[in-house]
Scaffold this motif. Sequence first.
Motif, PDB file in Angstrom:
ATOM      1  N   ARG A  43       3.789  -0.666  26.324  1.00 44.23           N
ATOM      2  CA  ARG A  43       4.817   0.089  25.593  1.00 44.23           C
ATOM      3  C   ARG A  43       4.204   0.836  24.414  1.00 44.23           C
ATOM      4  O   ARG A  43       4.518   2.009  24.177  1.00 44.23           O
ATOM      5  CB  ARG A  43       5.919  -0.859  25.098  1.00 44.23           C
ATOM      6  N   LEU A  58       2.128   3.849  25.619  1.00 45.62           N
ATOM      7  CA  LEU A  58       2.946   4.990  26.017  1.00 45.62           C
ATOM      8  C   LEU A  58       3.606   5.652  24.815  1.00 45.62           C
ATOM      9  O   LEU A  58       3.922   6.840  24.849  1.00 45.62           O
ATOM     10  CB  LEU A  58       4.003   4.547  27.039  1.00 45.62           C
ATOM     11  N   ASP A  92       2.047   5.979  22.058  1.00 46.91           N
ATOM     12  CA  ASP A  92       0.890   6.496  21.331  1.00 46.91           C
ATOM     13  C   ASP A  92       0.580   5.700  20.066  1.00 46.91           C
ATOM     14  O   ASP A  92      -0.072   6.206  19.149  1.00 46.91           O
ATOM     15  CB  ASP A  92       1.064   7.984  20.998  1.00 46.91           C
ATOM     16  N   LYS A 111      -6.405   7.102  29.504  1.00 43.00           N
ATOM     17  CA  LYS A 111      -5.067   6.525  29.346  1.00 43.00           C
ATOM     18  C   LYS A 111      -4.422   6.263  30.703  1.00 43.00           C
ATOM     19  O   LYS A 111      -3.764   5.238  30.912  1.00 43.00           O
ATOM     20  CB  LYS A 111      -4.192   7.465  28.512  1.00 43.00           C
ATOM     21  N   VAL A 122      -3.215   2.479  31.707  1.00 46.38           N
ATOM     22  CA  VAL A 122      -1.835   2.154  32.095  1.00 46.38           C
ATOM     23  C   VAL A 122      -1.840   1.305  33.369  1.00 46.38           C
ATOM     24  O   VAL A 122      -1.141   0.288  33.462  1.00 46.38           O
ATOM     25  CB  VAL A 122      -1.006   3.450  32.309  1.00 46.38           C
TER      26      VAL A 122
END
Length: 214
Positions: A160, A163, A165, A198, A202
Motif C-alpha cells: 500500500r 503504491l 509512493d 517498482k 509490486v
Amino acid sequence: NIHHQSAKEIMSESPLVSIIVPVYQVEQYLQTCIESILKQTYDHWELILVDDGSPDRSGKICDEYAGIDRRIRVIHQKNSGVVEARNAGIKAATGKYLAFVDSDDYIDPRMYEELVSKAEIDRLQIVWSDWAEFKYTPSGAKETSTVSTGFEADADTALRNLLADKIKGFLWNKLIEKEYYDRCDIKTDAECTMMEDKYILVQLLCHHPRMGYV
C-alpha cells in the motif's frame, strides 16, 4: 538435540550472491561501481555485468575486469533496454541471493556482509536497506544525506505504501532470495523505461515474502 547456529557459523557457509549490473554507456562511472563490489568485506559473490550494446568503452571495461577476477562474468548483447539486460543477468545467476547494482552507483564495503547475515540468521526472502545520496557544491565539497527506505515488515502495508509512493520501488537497496524470485514468476515488460523496479517489487510483495531491514 537441537543445535542453534551462531551468526559466525551461518556466515562461514557463505551463500553465493549473484550481483547483476546492467551496463549501458556509463564509462565514466563504471570503474567506481565495479571497484566498490571488489572491495566488499563479503567475498562469496559472482558479478554478472550485462553490456547492453554500449557504444562507448563500457563493454571493454567489463571485459578488462573479467580478465582480472574469475568471479566476474560478462554478457554482451544487442541494445535491448535495462529490463532485458537485467533479465539476462537473472537467467545466468547461480547464487542463493540476487542483488542489483546500477552501473552509475557504488556500494558500501559492508553492504552484502550485513544483508546476507540478516537474511541467513532470520531466514528472510528480502532484506531492505537505506541508501545515501550525494551531491557536490559549487566549491567542490561533497554533501551526503541518508535516505530512509520506509521499510514495513508486513507485505500488505509495504505494498500500500509503495503504491502511495511513500516507499520508493528500487531493487538496488535489496537482497532477494533467488528461489523466492523465481517462484513469483515475475512478469516484465521490455518496453518499460520508467519505474521498472517498482513493477517488479509490486509482484514480489504480492506473494507475501518474509522481510527484514538493515
